[in-house]
Design an enzyme around this catalytic site. Structure first.
Site, short mmCIF file in Angstrom:
data_model
loop_
_atom_site.label_atom_id
_atom_site.label_comp_id
_atom_site.label_asym_id
_atom_site.label_seq_id
_atom_site.Cartn_x
_atom_site.Cartn_y
_atom_site.Cartn_z
N ARG A 64 49.90 -29.87 -7.32
CA ARG A 64 49.60 -29.39 -5.97
C ARG A 64 48.09 -29.21 -5.78
NH1 ARG A 64 52.77 -24.24 -3.61
NH2 ARG A 64 51.57 -23.02 -5.11
N LYS A 122 59.15 -23.09 0.01
CA LYS A 122 59.37 -22.02 0.99
C LYS A 122 58.26 -22.01 2.05
CE LYS A 122 59.01 -18.59 -1.87
NZ LYS A 122 58.72 -19.18 -3.17
#
Ligand code: ADP
Length: 213
Positions: A127, A13
């Site tokens: 990440r 997102k």
């Protein structure tokens, strides 16, 4: 246009919000980024938020509703904005509707980034984030040019405390329990637009462009 980006953590997102924001000049309003900025600044709000965030729990509704309430009134939000990571609960969605109604505005689309949990764990645990400019990398699929260093500003990359494997499963549980009910909320209002998020960046951007037509 006022857009809500809905979807599990790690579904991309934020990345798509950044891209769209630079194309259309709608600011990206990320409650996660706002809270992390408060933590960095060492404010009392930041201290309160940190204890929830580090465990993968949600920060109390009143805190994030307050942050968004202030933000949407700023001049750069006049032609539209992208809500990234807000609302995350039904009370937040109701508060948002009330806030926007008061301003004579409304949400136009709620884009749902669909992605299976099995893929999310790998995305989140790999990440790495630049604490300076928020750029994101991945240890396998989006490595920086120099290991552990941000391509943009040269700052040492970090692993966000909530991207550690022990916390990720809690974030996914919290998503399914507290945020997923928003899918029904926006579907009932005919605002829901699902897109496939388990594809390459450009394909997701294309899917997003389709539902914004
Ligand atoms: P992600 O989408 O990858 O989970 P975010 O940066 O959006 O990451 O959010 C990180 C954390 O910030 C959440 O796990 C939660 O603790 C807090 N947070 C962000 N937005 C909200 C919100 N709308 N309501 C409650 N807590 C929030």
């Amino acid at each position: 246009m006022i857009l809500v980006f809905l979807g599990p953590p790690g579904s991309g997102k934020g990345t798509q919000a950044k891209r769209l924001s630079s194309q259309r000049s709608w600011p990206q309003l990320s409650t996660g980024d706002m809270l992390r900025a408060a933590i960095q600044a060492g404010t009392s709000l930041g201290r309160e938020a940190k204890s929830f965030m580090d465990q993968g729990a949600l920060v109390p509704d009143s805190v994030v509703i307050g942050l968004i309430g202030e933000r949407v009134k700023q001049a750069d939000c006049a032609s539209g904005f992208i809500l990234d990571g807000f609302p995350r609960t039904i009370p937040q969605a109701e508060a948002l509707d009330q806030l926007l109604t008061g301003l004579g505005r409304q949400v136009q689309r709620a884009v749902l980034f669909e992605m299976p949990d099995s893929l999310l764990v790998g995305r989140l645990s790999g990440r790495r984030t630049c604490p300076q400019d928020g750029s994101m990398y991945h240890v396998e699929s989006a490595r920086p040019r120099k290991d552990g260093v941000c391509d943009q500003c040269g700052t040492a990359l970090i692993q966000r405390p909530d991207d550690h494997e022990e916390v990720i499963s809690n974030r996914l549980k919290v998503y399914h329990r507290q945020t997923e009910p928003l899918v029904g909320y926006y579907r009932e209002r005919q605002l829901l637009r699902p897109i496939r998020a388990d594809q390459g960046l450009d394909q997701v951007s294309q899917g997003l462009a389709e539902v914004l037509k």
